[in-house]
Design an enzyme around this catalytic site. Sequence first.
Site, PDB file in Angstrom:
ATOM      1  N   ASP A 105     -15.315  34.426 -10.914  1.00  0.00           N
ATOM      2  CA  ASP A 105     -16.087  33.319 -10.337  1.00  0.00           C
ATOM      3  C   ASP A 105     -17.467  33.257 -10.988  1.00  0.00           C
ATOM      4  OD1 ASP A 105     -13.980  32.960  -8.609  1.00  0.00           O
ATOM      5  OD2 ASP A 105     -14.914  34.106  -6.985  1.00  0.00           O
TER       6      ASP A 105
HETATM    7  N1  URA Z   1     -11.924  37.891  -6.639  1.00  0.00           N
HETATM    8  C1  URA Z   1     -12.868  36.992  -6.300  1.00  0.00           C
HETATM    9  O1  URA Z   1     -12.986  36.598  -5.148  1.00  0.00           O
HETATM   10  N2  URA Z   1     -13.673  36.524  -7.280  1.00  0.00           N
HETATM   11  C2  URA Z   1     -13.607  36.931  -8.558  1.00  0.00           C
HETATM   12  O2  URA Z   1     -14.396  36.481  -9.407  1.00  0.00           O
HETATM   13  C3  URA Z   1     -12.618  37.884  -8.889  1.00  0.00           C
HETATM   14  C4  URA Z   1     -11.793  38.349  -7.904  1.00  0.00           C
END
Ligand code: URA
Length: 249
Positions: A105
Site C-alpha cells: 500500500d
Molecule cells: N497488507 C496490507 O494491509 N498492506 C500492505 O501493503 C501489505 C499487506
Amino acid sequence: MAKERLDKVLSKLGCGSRKEVGAHIRAGKAAVNGQIVREPSFHVTPLVDKLAFGGKALPWRMGRYFMLNKPAGLVCARVDNLHPTVLSLFPEQERRGLILIGRLDKDTEGLLLVTDDGGFCHALMSPSRHVEKVYRAMVSGRLDLNAPARFRDGLPLADGTVCKPAALQIVGPSGEGLTEIQVTLREGKHHQVKRMVAAVGGHVERLKRISIGPLPLDPALTPGAFRALTEEEVEELRRASGAGQTAVG
Ligand code: URA
C-alpha cells in the site's frame, strides 16, 4: 562482452546453484555451441555462445533483480496520475521492463522485490507456492485475546473472505500506546494485514514488510534505497518459490 564462467552463467540462468550446476556440467549435461563441455570453469561469451542444458537450448536472458526499501508515500504501480511510483526511485535507463513482485500500500514501507524476470515474479507471487511474507505493524485498539489462534485457524474478514492460516505474534507494547505485532502470510489479498488486524479488533497505524521467503530486508538500505540481489539471494528465492528452472531475464 567479457567472458564468464559456464557454471556461473548456467546458475544465473536458473539451472541450479553453482555447486549443483558444476556437478551437472561434469556429468555432461551442458553444451556450448553444440559441443558437450565438462569443465565448470570453461569461459563463454554472453549473448554470443549458444548454450544448451539437459539437451535443451537455453536462451540468454540477462535478468535484473533488486530489493527496494519502499518508503511510505509512493505507490506500487507502473504509472499513476496522482502520486509518484516506486519505479521513480530507479534511474530512467534502468526502469525499462521492470516489474514489481507484488504490491505494498502507499503508506506501507519495507521490502519490495523488483525484476524484469516474469517467470520469477509469477513463481514468487503464486499463492500455491506458499512463499512467506513477514510484516511488522504498530497497531492501536484492543486485540482479541484469541487473535493468534484465529489467525492460525484461517480468519474470516468482514466481507466473508476467509484467509489462509497465518501467524500473529504479539511483539509487545510500543512507547506510544501502540502494540507491535508480527504477521506472517502465505498469500497476498488486498490490504490483507490491515483487514486481518481489523477483524480482531485493532487498527494498523504503521506497516512494514521485513522479509519474503528466505530474504530479509537489508538493514543497510534506508527508505527509498535499493540494491541488486546477489546470485545467492536470487537462487534462494528461486528455491523457495520452486522457480528453479526458469531462464533469467
Ligand atoms: N497488507 C496490507 O494491509 N498492506 C500492505 O501493503 C501489505 C499487506
